[in-house]
Scaffold this motif. Sequence first.
Motif, PDB file in Angstrom:
ATOM      1  N   ASP A 557       0.837  -1.206   0.000  1.00 28.00           N
ATOM      2  CA  ASP A 557       0.000   0.000   0.000  1.00 28.00           C
ATOM      3  C   ASP A 557       0.868   1.251   0.000  1.00 28.00           C
ATOM      4  OD1 ASP A 557      -2.313  -1.507   0.051  1.00 28.00           O
ATOM      5  OD2 ASP A 557      -2.536  -1.425   2.241  1.00 28.00           O
ATOM      6  N   ARG A 558       1.916   1.240   0.816  1.00 32.95           N
ATOM      7  CA  ARG A 558       2.791   2.407   0.900  1.00 32.95           C
ATOM      8  C   ARG A 558       3.593   2.592  -0.385  1.00 32.95           C
ATOM      9  NH1 ARG A 558       3.189   5.024   5.427  1.00 32.95           N
ATOM     10  NH2 ARG A 558       1.918   4.256   7.154  1.00 32.95           N
ATOM     11  N   ALA A 559       4.061   1.494  -0.955  1.00 36.30           N
ATOM     12  CA  ALA A 559       4.831   1.581  -2.193  1.00 36.30           C
ATOM     13  C   ALA A 559       3.978   2.143  -3.327  1.00 36.30           C
ATOM     14  CB  ALA A 559       5.375   0.205  -2.571  1.00 36.30           C
ATOM     15  N   ILE A 560       2.720   1.722  -3.383  1.00 33.46           N
ATOM     16  CA  ILE A 560       1.825   2.202  -4.437  1.00 33.46           C
ATOM     17  C   ILE A 560       1.579   3.700  -4.280  1.00 33.46           C
ATOM     18  CG2 ILE A 560      -0.593   2.098  -5.196  1.00 33.46           C
ATOM     19  CD1 ILE A 560      -0.398  -0.977  -4.688  1.00 33.46           C
ATOM     20  N   ALA A 561       1.470   4.161  -3.039  1.00 33.68           N
ATOM     21  CA  ALA A 561       1.272   5.594  -2.805  1.00 33.68           C
ATOM     22  C   ALA A 561       2.551   6.393  -3.022  1.00 33.68           C
ATOM     23  CB  ALA A 561       0.756   5.814  -1.374  1.00 33.68           C
ATOM     24  N   LEU A 562       3.686   5.771  -2.753  1.00 31.69           N
ATOM     25  CA  LEU A 562       4.967   6.473  -2.799  1.00 31.69           C
ATOM     26  C   LEU A 562       5.502   6.620  -4.222  1.00 31.69           C
ATOM     27  CD1 LEU A 562       7.240   7.667  -1.004  1.00 31.69           C
ATOM     28  CD2 LEU A 562       8.203   5.362  -0.842  1.00 31.69           C
ATOM     29  N   TRP A 563       5.375   5.559  -5.009  1.00 29.20           N
ATOM     30  CA  TRP A 563       5.933   5.555  -6.362  1.00 29.20           C
ATOM     31  C   TRP A 563       4.797   5.535  -7.376  1.00 29.20           C
ATOM     32  CZ3 TRP A 563       8.664   2.054  -2.889  1.00 29.20           C
ATOM     33  CH2 TRP A 563       9.893   2.572  -2.468  1.00 29.20           C
ATOM     34  N   PRO A 564       4.604   6.617  -8.126  1.00 27.35           N
ATOM     35  CA  PRO A 564       3.463   6.728  -9.046  1.00 27.35           C
ATOM     36  C   PRO A 564       3.413   5.576 -10.047  1.00 27.35           C
ATOM     37  CG  PRO A 564       4.670   8.810  -8.898  1.00 27.35           C
ATOM     38  CD  PRO A 564       5.487   7.796  -8.177  1.00 27.35           C
ATOM     39  N   ALA A 565       2.204   5.239 -10.440  1.00 30.15           N
ATOM     40  CA  ALA A 565       1.984   4.159 -11.400  1.00 30.15           C
ATOM     41  C   ALA A 565       2.050   4.701 -12.823  1.00 30.15           C
ATOM     42  CB  ALA A 565       0.623   3.514 -11.151  1.00 30.15           C
ATOM     43  N   PRO A 566       2.236   3.819 -13.799  1.00 30.17           N
ATOM     44  CA  PRO A 566       2.126   4.245 -15.191  1.00 30.17           C
ATOM     45  C   PRO A 566       0.698   4.708 -15.490  1.00 30.17           C
ATOM     46  CG  PRO A 566       2.237   1.849 -15.042  1.00 30.17           C
ATOM     47  CD  PRO A 566       2.544   2.372 -13.678  1.00 30.17           C
ATOM     48  N   LEU A 567       0.520   5.423 -16.567  1.00 28.56           N
ATOM     49  CA  LEU A 567      -0.788   5.988 -16.881  1.00 28.56           C
ATOM     50  C   LEU A 567      -1.837   4.925 -17.172  1.00 28.56           C
ATOM     51  CD1 LEU A 567       0.142   9.082 -19.080  1.00 28.56           C
ATOM     52  CD2 LEU A 567      -0.839   9.070 -16.785  1.00 28.56           C
ATOM     53  N   ARG A 568      -1.393   3.773 -17.666  1.00 27.88           N
ATOM     54  CA  ARG A 568      -2.358   2.724 -17.983  1.00 27.88           C
ATOM     55  C   ARG A 568      -1.667   1.386 -17.803  1.00 27.88           C
ATOM     56  NH1 ARG A 568      -0.479   5.357 -22.307  1.00 27.88           N
ATOM     57  NH2 ARG A 568       0.633   4.210 -23.931  1.00 27.88           N
ATOM     58  N   GLY A 569      -2.440   0.315 -17.840  1.00 27.49           N
ATOM     59  CA  GLY A 569      -1.854  -1.008 -17.744  1.00 27.49           C
ATOM     60  C   GLY A 569      -0.853  -1.224 -18.851  1.00 27.49           C
ATOM     61  N   VAL A 570       0.238  -1.882 -18.538  1.00 31.58           N
ATOM     62  CA  VAL A 570       1.300  -2.035 -19.534  1.00 31.58           C
ATOM     63  C   VAL A 570       0.961  -3.088 -20.584  1.00 31.58           C
ATOM     64  CG1 VAL A 570       3.144  -1.207 -18.053  1.00 31.58           C
ATOM     65  CG2 VAL A 570       2.510  -3.608 -17.989  1.00 31.58           C
ATOM     66  N   GLY A 571      -0.098  -3.826 -20.374  1.00 29.29           N
ATOM     67  CA  GLY A 571      -0.588  -4.711 -21.415  1.00 29.29           C
ATOM     68  C   GLY A 571       0.376  -5.790 -21.825  1.00 29.29           C
ATOM     69  N   ARG A 572       0.915  -6.522 -20.873  1.00 30.55           N
ATOM     70  CA  ARG A 572       1.861  -7.579 -21.209  1.00 30.55           C
ATOM     71  C   ARG A 572       1.607  -8.805 -20.354  1.00 30.55           C
ATOM     72  NH1 ARG A 572       5.655  -7.104 -17.001  1.00 30.55           N
ATOM     73  NH2 ARG A 572       5.491  -5.098 -15.991  1.00 30.55           N
ATOM     74  N   ALA A 573       2.109  -9.910 -20.801  1.00 31.89           N
ATOM     75  CA  ALA A 573       1.991 -11.148 -20.029  1.00 31.89           C
ATOM     76  C   ALA A 573       3.160 -11.195 -19.060  1.00 31.89           C
ATOM     77  CB  ALA A 573       2.006 -12.363 -20.960  1.00 31.89           C
ATOM     78  N   GLU A 574       2.938 -10.666 -17.857  1.00 32.58           N
ATOM     79  CA  GLU A 574       4.035 -10.520 -16.884  1.00 32.58           C
ATOM     80  C   GLU A 574       4.696 -11.852 -16.590  1.00 32.58           C
ATOM     81  OE1 GLU A 574       4.919 -11.789 -12.971  1.00 32.58           O
ATOM     82  OE2 GLU A 574       2.816 -11.610 -13.482  1.00 32.58           O
ATOM     83  N   ARG A 575       3.927 -12.943 -16.566  1.00 35.35           N
ATOM     84  CA  ARG A 575       4.483 -14.246 -16.226  1.00 35.35           C
ATOM     85  C   ARG A 575       5.581 -14.668 -17.206  1.00 35.35           C
ATOM     86  NH1 ARG A 575       5.529 -16.095 -11.769  1.00 35.35           N
ATOM     87  NH2 ARG A 575       3.808 -16.350 -10.360  1.00 35.35           N
ATOM     88  N   SER A 576       5.444 -14.283 -18.467  1.00 39.47           N
ATOM     89  CA  SER A 576       6.423 -14.729 -19.445  1.00 39.47           C
ATOM     90  C   SER A 576       7.823 -14.282 -19.073  1.00 39.47           C
ATOM     91  CB  SER A 576       6.061 -14.213 -20.835  1.00 39.47           C
ATOM     92  OG  SER A 576       6.166 -12.801 -20.881  1.00 39.47           O
ATOM     93  N   ARG A 577       7.932 -13.120 -18.408  1.00 36.90           N
ATOM     94  CA  ARG A 577       9.251 -12.650 -18.009  1.00 36.90           C
ATOM     95  C   ARG A 577       9.815 -13.514 -16.877  1.00 36.90           C
ATOM     96  NH1 ARG A 577       7.966  -7.912 -16.509  1.00 36.90           N
ATOM     97  NH2 ARG A 577       8.163  -8.323 -14.302  1.00 36.90           N
ATOM     98  N   ASP A 578       8.952 -13.910 -15.952  1.00 32.43           N
ATOM     99  CA  ASP A 578       9.418 -14.783 -14.881  1.00 32.43           C
ATOM    100  C   ASP A 578       9.912 -16.108 -15.449  1.00 32.43           C
ATOM    101  OD1 ASP A 578       8.884 -12.963 -12.922  1.00 32.43           O
ATOM    102  OD2 ASP A 578       6.930 -13.770 -12.401  1.00 32.43           O
ATOM    103  N   TRP A 579       9.204 -16.613 -16.452  1.00 31.26           N
ATOM    104  CA  TRP A 579       9.642 -17.887 -17.017  1.00 31.26           C
ATOM    105  C   TRP A 579      10.952 -17.722 -17.768  1.00 31.26           C
ATOM    106  CZ3 TRP A 579       7.635 -20.683 -13.873  1.00 31.26           C
ATOM    107  CH2 TRP A 579       6.284 -20.779 -13.599  1.00 31.26           C
ATOM    108  N   GLN A 580      11.176 -16.556 -18.372  1.00 28.68           N
ATOM    109  CA  GLN A 580      12.473 -16.316 -18.990  1.00 28.68           C
ATOM    110  C   GLN A 580      13.593 -16.402 -17.967  1.00 28.68           C
ATOM    111  OE1 GLN A 580      11.692 -16.727 -22.487  1.00 28.68           O
ATOM    112  NE2 GLN A 580      13.635 -15.652 -22.323  1.00 28.68           N
ATOM    113  N   LEU A 581      13.331 -15.894 -16.758  1.00 25.37           N
ATOM    114  CA  LEU A 581      14.323 -15.964 -15.687  1.00 25.37           C
ATOM    115  C   LEU A 581      14.562 -17.413 -15.286  1.00 25.37           C
ATOM    116  CD1 LEU A 581      16.094 -14.243 -13.816  1.00 25.37           C
ATOM    117  CD2 LEU A 581      14.173 -14.132 -12.217  1.00 25.37           C
ATOM    118  N   ALA A 582      13.484 -18.212 -15.269  1.00 27.54           N
ATOM    119  CA  ALA A 582      13.635 -19.637 -14.957  1.00 27.54           C
ATOM    120  C   ALA A 582      14.478 -20.333 -16.013  1.00 27.54           C
ATOM    121  CB  ALA A 582      12.256 -20.300 -14.859  1.00 27.54           C
ATOM    122  N   HIS A 583      14.192 -20.051 -17.275  1.00 26.39           N
ATOM    123  CA  HIS A 583      14.969 -20.673 -18.358  1.00 26.39           C
ATOM    124  C   HIS A 583      16.435 -20.267 -18.270  1.00 26.39           C
ATOM    125  CE1 HIS A 583      10.991 -20.666 -20.886  1.00 26.39           C
ATOM    126  NE2 HIS A 583      10.899 -21.389 -19.781  1.00 26.39           N
TER     127      HIS A 583
END
Length: 860
Positions: A557-583
């Motif tokens: 909650d504090r991080a969300i208030a402290l560091w502004p969000a992007p203007l809109r959803g970034v529209g990406r499959a966030e999980r794919s990046r985690d799997w890249q790290l696994a690979h």
Amino acid sequence: MQAKETLFADLVQGRAQQFQVPLYQRTYSWTEKQLRQLWTDILEQAELLERGEKANTHFLGSVVLAPSPQNEAVFPRWLVVDGQQRLTTLSLALAAIRDHIRDAEPGDAERIDEQYLINKWKSGSDHFRLLPTQADRPQFAAHVRGPLTDLAVGGSVAVAYTFFRRKLVEAADPAAPQDVFRIEQAITSRLTLVAVTAERGDNVHRIFESLNNTGLKLSQADLLRNYLFMKLHTRGEHVYETYWLPLQDSLSNEELEQLMWLQLVLDGDDRVRRQDLYAAQQQRFERGEASETEIEAYIRELHRRAALFRRLLHPKEEPDPSVRAHLRQLDAWQAQVTYPALMLLLDRRERGELDSSDTARAMSYIESFLVRRMICRVPTNNLNRIFQAVPGQLPLDVPVADGLHQLLSAANRFWPDDTELREKIQKAPFYQFGRSQQRKMVLQRLEESYEHPEPVDFAAAQLTVEHVMPQSPGDEWLRMLGEETADGESAEDLHSRLQHTLGNLTLTAVNSELSNHPFERKQGLLQGSHLEMNRRIATTERWGAKEILARAGELADRAIALWPAPLRGVGRAERSRDWQLAHQVLAALPHGTWTSYGDLAAFLGSGAQAVGNHLASTPGVANAYRVLTSEGKVSEGFRWTPEDEGGDVRSRLIADGVRFTVNGAADPAQRLTADDLAVLVAEDDGQAEGEDGEDTTQRTPGGGQGEETRAGKFFRQLAADDSRETVEAVRALLTRWEELGGWIGHGAGQVTTSAFLMLGEAGGPGRGIWPLTLYPGGGRGGTAEVVFQHLAAREPFTDRTLRVEFLRRLNELEGVDIPEGKLELRPNFRLSVLEKDRNRQLLAEALAWFRECWESRETA
């Protein structure tokens, strides 16, 4: 003798031939430091290819060749007098590309083999285009032709091959995907070499000496300065005294070069590389046939911007307090990559296009962009491109701060939104990503968000990151965690999953030997803290999974208030990046090691079931079969994908050097934990560090009257849960090390200290070397960490055979059994083994041998 510029492809492909490294040459010795630099150069060239630019190839160096005594008219053979490190590295990079694409593109894999690596119709040693020196041949042959065997794995050749396999997986990052064939093209046709070909009887060693005796090179700034003032025929003296001399006095040569590059970027050249600064600026002036007036205007503008640039380097020079605060935070983050955007903001403010309030707001977007990406573990490899493009891509139809917010919010910038930020704060191992000062800054900013009436002076307070639930939990901690485990999860698994998450971390300056003891014994210390976050932790009755997750929610909650969000959803499959790290981390698994679904899940901040489902449904993941259950068994649900049909799993594991116990389980000593996996993809910065990242390369200071020394604190912590015999054995070990000519450096950790067995100079990264780091156990018994990861980048232990010998000597101690697969990691053994006289003697002999190797490095 003939000398000509050539490309790797032109040198090695074509008819059957061979490049032989003479037996008297040193073995292959490039470390990850050289490999990282080469990889950066390769990716830069791949990017230029993507943009269709044919100029600005990268000069890699020289290759000196001489006819081999075994030369034949139908099969030319060349001795590689100089350049074997480059040729070997490029060959291994191409072998890694071949193996990376083998399943998906078998035809291209065969093409790479035949064009660059092998002589298809030759057998024996003639089969290889490059024949390294004899000591390297088994390893090199195994990686070019396969299969790997215990005799062929390891060494610098294997390290280089594994490095490129890991980087190729990383290059598929969704934030900035790289085409693997463009990378191949960059290696073969964008890296230029000067090939010096000698005739029989030529003194090739004299040629080698002359090529490598180049003297001190002029910097880009030197070249551009000389060019500018040669053009100022009548105004040179006035311009020099009025603008250039003050400019030169206010900045170092390197800083001046950086400012010159930034000026090009601010003027709209968003693709210029710093090493091409001189050529790019010269072309600008030549195209316009610049007059003296125009050159004087350029230098005057450089002089004006120097004052702005100094505020980035020295934030205290910024007059506005809100802007100064953001500059200090970005400076602490070591965010030099953001300089193009920061310079643009200060420049636009000076021109009156925005005020200090909007400048500070725009800088808050930059900080948020960096911090949110770090917490969410977005790779940093495309940050240069993102920020260098800001001046040229900033929208013109909106105010500057709003335009920057809009630009950084674009889908391909990967600025995490609130949903992803909350998820990662709750699940991701925050402590294992980013730099130590960045982790500390995130916690500091969160503490400041409580707006305590008596705020902490963070500049004066020597705070370190503390795990509330310790990294080495005692039995009481594990019993408590056992009450909260999910189905199929052990207390150890739950601990591994939660220990490094942000909800379990805080800052502290207390001197306590209780860091690993039960929570009840920590509460009093936390209650007396000046930090609001610690007081809140102290008010809870227990500290388990429920409390850690609850605190993670509060911090989110504090991080969300402290560091502004992007203007809109970034529209990406966030999980794919985690799997890249696994690979990426699975591609880096050393020969003779395995990991578990739980370990990989804890490293990713995921769940073991999700990891299992992904590996079962994703073809082409390197080493997927080396992920086993926590008991070391092949999962009942494991199935080869049709593309990866690989036969009997156990046979493959045995071929990969994994040992099995009498009950059919993989050897637990060869298992890599989540922390080990993090080390595999971490970069060694050359500094001796304690658990919280503090520099320990200073000689241990003495304590003043009434002040406890670091050494005293170390032994007090050691005695808290180790026997008197172990403590005395450690004292004897440290005394023996000093008798051998070494010195003891103690960690500056305010909670848990450490002892480093040091050789060489104190102070500064890379100036000393240390074989062991000793840690108090805090409830689990003290340990000695063997720092193979650091030794691999330090002479003479870049030679793997020396590290293998050190490992062999350590394994002679009764109770020590470190597998060779951990030779690139930081394995440990219990200090209690030193209670035995024979073990102390063997360790002293191993350390004496270590010192002798290090002292003989100059004459080797």
